[in-house]
Design an enzyme around this catalytic site. Structure first.
Site, mmCIF file in Angstrom:
data_model
loop_
_atom_site.group_PDB
_atom_site.id
_atom_site.type_symbol
_atom_site.label_atom_id
_atom_site.label_comp_id
_atom_site.label_asym_id
_atom_site.label_seq_id
_atom_site.Cartn_x
_atom_site.Cartn_y
_atom_site.Cartn_z
ATOM 1 N N LEU A 1 0.847 -1.188 0.000
ATOM 2 C CA LEU A 1 0.000 0.000 0.000
ATOM 3 C C LEU A 1 0.883 1.240 0.000
ATOM 4 O O LEU A 1 1.852 1.322 0.763
ATOM 5 C CB LEU A 1 -0.905 0.028 1.230
ATOM 6 C CG LEU A 1 -2.109 -0.926 1.244
ATOM 7 C CD1 LEU A 1 -2.793 -0.864 2.604
ATOM 8 C CD2 LEU A 1 -3.091 -0.597 0.136
ATOM 9 N N ASP A 2 0.538 2.224 -0.847
ATOM 10 C CA ASP A 2 1.257 3.496 -0.852
ATOM 11 C C ASP A 2 1.055 4.214 0.477
ATOM 12 O O ASP A 2 0.070 3.968 1.195
ATOM 13 C CB ASP A 2 0.750 4.388 -1.991
ATOM 14 C CG ASP A 2 1.085 3.819 -3.364
ATOM 15 O OD1 ASP A 2 2.059 3.057 -3.455
ATOM 16 O OD2 ASP A 2 0.371 4.155 -4.328
ATOM 17 N N PRO A 3 1.949 5.156 0.831
ATOM 18 C CA PRO A 3 1.762 5.937 2.060
ATOM 19 C C PRO A 3 0.417 6.652 2.114
ATOM 20 O O PRO A 3 -0.167 6.800 3.191
ATOM 21 C CB PRO A 3 2.926 6.936 2.016
ATOM 22 C CG PRO A 3 4.000 6.210 1.271
ATOM 23 C CD PRO A 3 3.266 5.427 0.204
ATOM 24 N N LEU A 4 -0.115 7.089 0.967
ATOM 25 C CA LEU A 4 -1.418 7.754 0.946
ATOM 26 C C LEU A 4 -2.532 6.803 1.331
ATOM 27 O O LEU A 4 -3.551 7.217 1.907
ATOM 28 C CB LEU A 4 -1.695 8.307 -0.463
ATOM 29 C CG LEU A 4 -3.111 8.836 -0.708
ATOM 30 C CD1 LEU A 4 -3.301 10.192 -0.044
ATOM 31 C CD2 LEU A 4 -3.430 8.941 -2.198
ATOM 32 N N ALA A 5 -2.380 5.523 1.020
ATOM 33 C CA ALA A 5 -3.457 4.552 1.188
ATOM 34 C C ALA A 5 -3.503 3.989 2.602
ATOM 35 O O ALA A 5 -2.493 3.910 3.306
ATOM 36 C CB ALA A 5 -3.291 3.419 0.186
#
Length: 344
Positions: free
Chosen positions: A52-56
């Site tokens: 998962l990306d940091p945004l997610a």
């Protein structure tokens, strides 16, 4: 925390196996989440799948010990996301972390919910998608996002993927002066390799405008659901208990939790012994479909002190690993695929 030790004291790592359903919050990477949880459990061997990306935020399965052998199984599983797409703006990263540019190719007030639903329906099924430049895919051994940060745009071949389901949860006009202006909240169930950021951009383009993701939350991977996941704060509370490792270990799922989509074969004691030694086994016809299967040994005849390396309890078969089942209409052949170390 109860699991903390004096500064400078090196504590031995723990050899445990199991699966933690972790609910990652925004702001840090999947690997950062893994390292935090690894220290909390004082685990010897860990891994994660489905980055998962940091945004997610959302479901990030973390694996300990023998469970790491099956990390690849979740890579192929379908995934479900909740996401919000803001229309009228584009981002160079496809999400809120990038540089935003307003795009006024269409009056957003003319977009209707029926039109949004009609457009989204066109993306259900097998589609072609071009991976974004801000991704971890590599070109000549270098991640694409490094090229993107240098201002270099590379050709990327489109890939075939499947959108199993795409539902419009909410569509809102908040006025052009609002920060969110015009947003679409979606629920997406998709195959591996899908970039939801790109899907959001493509939907916006089909509506005659631009768009980027402001929110992204993964709610499921295969049969695993975020409702059964633990946040970092919840794990820290368990770590403050009188018996922290007992409390932390109690929320781990057994290794075979990663393999719920596979068929099941149970072996008697003799066949289980032979299977554990890597032998192929001729079997009578079984109800399980041929292919990769979960393999279990016969339930122990007496109580055992089972740990998280197995699912062995009195009266229950214990998980041994996976096998490949072949049938020919007369009988079946089971050959070992990936075995785990079972402690009985």
């Amino acid at each position: 925390m109860a699991v903390a030790t004096a500064v400078g004291t090196k504590q031995p790592k723990r050899n445990l196996s199991g699966v933690l359903l972790f609910d990652k919050c925004r702001g840090f990477s999947s690997n950062q989440a893994l390292q935090i949880v690894k220290r909390l459990y004082r685990a010897e061997k860990t891994g994660h799948t489905g980055t998962l990306d940091p945004l997610a935020s959302g479901l990030l399965p973390l694996m300990f010990g023998e469970a790491t052998k099956f990390a690849a199984d979740l890579i192929d599983a379908s995934k479900t996301y909740r996401t919000t797409v803001r229309l009228g703006f584009c981002s160079n990263t496809g999400d809120a972390e990038g540089e935003l540019t307003q795009v006024s190719t269409r009056d957003l007030e003319t977009i209707t919910e029926d039109e949004v639903k009609h457009v989204c329906a066109q993306f259900v099924g097998e589609i072609q998608q071009t991976p974004p430049m801000f991704s971890a895919l590599k070109k000549d051994g270098k991640p694409l996002y490094e090229y993107a940060r240098e201002g270099i745009e590379l050709d990327r071949p489109a890939r075939t993927l499947v959108i199993h389901q795409l539902d419009v949860i909410k569509f809102e006009h908040n006025g052009q002066s609002s920060e969110n202006a015009c947003t679409i909240e979606l629920e997406v169930n998709c195959s591996k390799g899908t970039y939801v950021r790109t899907l959001g951009e493509d939907i916006a383009k089909a509506l005659g405008t631009a768009g980027y993701l402001t929110e992204l939350r993964r709610t499921a991977i295969g049969d695993l659901k975020v409702e059964r996941a633990y946040t970092l704060d919840a794990l820290k509370v368990l770590g403050e208990s009188e018996t922290p490792f007992d409390a932390l270990d109690a929320v781990l799922f057994p290794v075979d939790a990663l393999l719920g989509s596979l068929g099941k074969v149970e072996l008697n004691n003799e066949f289980a012994r032979r299977f554990s030694h890597g032998q192929r086994l001729p079997l009578d016809m079984v109800d399980t479909k041929p292919g990769r299967v979960r393999v279990y040994g016969e339930a122990p005849a007496q109580d055992v002190n089972a740990d998280l390396n197995s699912t062995a309890f009195k009266g229950e078969p214990y998980f041994m690993g996976t096998g490949i089942l072949e049938t020919d209409g007369k009988g079946a052949l089971l050959r070992p695929d990936r075995l785990i170390q079972v402690n009985l």
